[in-house]
Design a protein around this motif. Structure first.
Motif, PDB file in Angstrom:
ATOM      1  N   GLY A  33       0.797  -1.216   0.000  1.00 33.97           N
ATOM      2  CA  GLY A  33       0.000   0.000   0.000  1.00 33.97           C
ATOM      3  C   GLY A  33       0.834   1.272   0.000  1.00 33.97           C
ATOM      4  N   SER A  34       2.171   1.147   0.143  1.00 34.23           N
ATOM      5  CA  SER A  34       3.018   2.342   0.095  1.00 34.23           C
ATOM      6  C   SER A  34       3.109   2.832  -1.348  1.00 34.23           C
ATOM      7  N   ARG A  35       3.472   4.092  -1.486  1.00 33.04           N
ATOM      8  CA  ARG A  35       3.551   4.693  -2.817  1.00 33.04           C
ATOM      9  C   ARG A  35       4.914   5.322  -3.035  1.00 33.04           C
ATOM     10  N   LEU A  36       5.300   5.406  -4.298  1.00 25.83           N
ATOM     11  CA  LEU A  36       6.542   6.073  -4.678  1.00 25.83           C
ATOM     12  C   LEU A  36       6.336   6.762  -6.005  1.00 25.83           C
ATOM     13  N   VAL A  37       7.222   7.684  -6.310  1.00 23.48           N
ATOM     14  CA  VAL A  37       7.202   8.368  -7.596  1.00 23.48           C
ATOM     15  C   VAL A  37       8.300   7.749  -8.452  1.00 23.48           C
ATOM     16  N   ALA A  38       7.936   7.320  -9.650  1.00 23.78           N
ATOM     17  CA  ALA A  38       8.894   6.689 -10.557  1.00 23.78           C
ATOM     18  C   ALA A  38       8.867   7.401 -11.905  1.00 23.78           C
ATOM     19  N   PHE A  39      10.018   7.464 -12.542  1.00 25.80           N
ATOM     20  CA  PHE A  39      10.132   8.063 -13.868  1.00 25.80           C
ATOM     21  C   PHE A  39       9.757   7.010 -14.898  1.00 25.80           C
ATOM     22  N   ASP A  40       8.971   7.421 -15.901  1.00 26.31           N
ATOM     23  CA  ASP A  40       8.468   6.489 -16.900  1.00 26.31           C
ATOM     24  C   ASP A  40       8.823   6.956 -18.303  1.00 26.31           C
ATOM     25  N   VAL A  41       9.468   6.096 -19.068  1.00 25.08           N
ATOM     26  CA  VAL A  41       9.770   6.385 -20.470  1.00 25.08           C
ATOM     27  C   VAL A  41       8.973   5.467 -21.405  1.00 25.08           C
ATOM     28  N   LEU A  42       8.157   4.587 -20.825  1.00 26.04           N
ATOM     29  CA  LEU A  42       7.404   3.616 -21.616  1.00 26.04           C
ATOM     30  C   LEU A  42       6.037   4.112 -22.059  1.00 26.04           C
ATOM     31  N   GLY A  43       5.519   5.147 -21.411  1.00 23.48           N
ATOM     32  CA  GLY A  43       4.179   5.621 -21.718  1.00 23.48           C
ATOM     33  C   GLY A  43       3.111   4.893 -20.926  1.00 23.48           C
ATOM     34  N   SER A  44       3.440   4.460 -19.720  1.00 25.15           N
ATOM     35  CA  SER A  44       2.489   3.747 -18.864  1.00 25.15           C
ATOM     36  C   SER A  44       1.359   4.669 -18.451  1.00 25.15           C
ATOM     37  N   GLY A  45       0.211   4.065 -18.130  1.00 31.67           N
ATOM     38  CA  GLY A  45      -0.944   4.849 -17.733  1.00 31.67           C
ATOM     39  C   GLY A  45      -1.526   4.376 -16.418  1.00 31.67           C
ATOM     40  N   VAL A  46      -2.440   5.168 -15.884  1.00 31.88           N
ATOM     41  CA  VAL A  46      -3.101   4.841 -14.627  1.00 31.88           C
ATOM     42  C   VAL A  46      -3.792   3.483 -14.751  1.00 31.88           C
ATOM     43  N   VAL A  57      20.815   1.333 -10.117  1.00 28.79           N
ATOM     44  CA  VAL A  57      20.374   0.601 -11.310  1.00 28.79           C
ATOM     45  C   VAL A  57      19.482   1.498 -12.162  1.00 28.79           C
ATOM     46  N   ALA A  58      18.579   2.231 -11.523  1.00 27.69           N
ATOM     47  CA  ALA A  58      17.693   3.151 -12.250  1.00 27.69           C
ATOM     48  C   ALA A  58      18.509   4.267 -12.892  1.00 27.69           C
ATOM     49  N   ALA A  59      19.407   4.868 -12.141  1.00 25.58           N
ATOM     50  CA  ALA A  59      20.199   5.989 -12.649  1.00 25.58           C
ATOM     51  C   ALA A  59      21.120   5.570 -13.789  1.00 25.58           C
ATOM     52  N   SER A  60      21.658   4.353 -13.733  1.00 23.94           N
ATOM     53  CA  SER A  60      22.623   3.928 -14.745  1.00 23.94           C
ATOM     54  C   SER A  60      21.975   3.604 -16.085  1.00 23.94           C
ATOM     55  N   TRP A  61      20.663   3.543 -16.149  1.00 25.59           N
ATOM     56  CA  TRP A  61      19.986   3.285 -17.418  1.00 25.59           C
ATOM     57  C   TRP A  61      20.179   4.436 -18.392  1.00 25.59           C
ATOM     58  N   PHE A  62      20.300   5.651 -17.875  1.00 26.32           N
ATOM     59  CA  PHE A  62      20.432   6.841 -18.704  1.00 26.32           C
ATOM     60  C   PHE A  62      21.854   6.968 -19.232  1.00 26.32           C
ATOM     61  N   THR A  63      21.991   7.481 -20.458  1.00 25.74           N
ATOM     62  CA  THR A  63      23.319   7.705 -21.017  1.00 25.74           C
ATOM     63  C   THR A  63      23.853   9.047 -20.526  1.00 25.74           C
ATOM     64  N   GLY A  64      25.153   9.184 -20.531  1.00 25.78           N
ATOM     65  CA  GLY A  64      25.771  10.431 -20.083  1.00 25.78           C
ATOM     66  C   GLY A  64      25.672  10.588 -18.579  1.00 25.78           C
ATOM     67  N   THR A  65      25.645  11.823 -18.141  1.00 22.09           N
ATOM     68  CA  THR A  65      25.521  12.106 -16.717  1.00 22.09           C
ATOM     69  C   THR A  65      24.121  11.703 -16.263  1.00 22.09           C
ATOM     70  N   PRO A  66      24.018  10.808 -15.287  1.00 22.47           N
ATOM     71  CA  PRO A  66      22.689  10.365 -14.879  1.00 22.47           C
ATOM     72  C   PRO A  66      21.892  11.493 -14.221  1.00 22.47           C
ATOM     73  N   PRO A  67      20.611  11.622 -14.583  1.00 24.56           N
ATOM     74  CA  PRO A  67      19.766  12.638 -13.947  1.00 24.56           C
ATOM     75  C   PRO A  67      19.422  12.208 -12.520  1.00 24.56           C
ATOM     76  N   PRO A  68      18.898  13.108 -11.711  1.00 19.95           N
ATOM     77  CA  PRO A  68      18.553  12.756 -10.331  1.00 19.95           C
ATOM     78  C   PRO A  68      17.239  11.969 -10.268  1.00 19.95           C
ATOM     79  N   VAL A  69      17.274  10.767 -10.829  1.00 22.50           N
ATOM     80  CA  VAL A  69      16.116   9.878 -10.844  1.00 22.50           C
ATOM     81  C   VAL A  69      16.528   8.600 -10.116  1.00 22.50           C
ATOM     82  N   ASP A  70      15.783   8.234  -9.065  1.00 23.68           N
ATOM     83  CA  ASP A  70      16.168   7.023  -8.335  1.00 23.68           C
ATOM     84  C   ASP A  70      15.109   5.928  -8.367  1.00 23.68           C
ATOM     85  N   ALA A  71      14.063   6.099  -9.174  1.00 29.87           N
ATOM     86  CA  ALA A  71      13.068   5.046  -9.402  1.00 29.87           C
ATOM     87  C   ALA A  71      12.648   5.130 -10.866  1.00 29.87           C
TER      88      ALA A  71
END
Length: 81
Positions: A33-46, A57-71
């Motif tokens: 039941g806990s919630r988190l905010v995650a970055f989505d590049v797939l186009g997921s919907g409610v 692992v989440a940050a290393s998916w991005f190329t170059g300098t990783p953005p401040p995204v941890d989910a």
């Protein structure tokens, strides 16, 4: 890896430079039941069931300098068995 359900979108009027195209979604973690905010590049919907990875692992998916995204949403679950 976390299994969850997208329950909403997180709207913002401004972003820092370096965050790529995508959306921030609120995900409810299955079974807790806990919630988190995650970055989505797939186009997921409610209502979609998704897989989320966190931390380096989440940050290393991005190329170059990783953005401040941890989910990061890394998959959409089509059906559960």
């Amino acid at each position: 890896m976390i299994r969850g359900t997208v329950v909403g979108q997180v709207w913002s009027t401004r972003r820092i430079d370096g965050i790529p195209a995508g959306a921030f979604l609120e995900v409810e973690v299955d079974g807790s039941g806990s919630r988190l905010v995650a970055f989505d590049v797939l186009g997921s919907g409610v209502g979609e069931h998704v897989l989320v990875t966190q931390g380096s692992v989440a940050a290393s998916w991005f190329t170059g300098t990783p953005p401040p995204v941890d989910a990061l949403i890394i998959g959409s679950i089509d059906a559960s068995g």
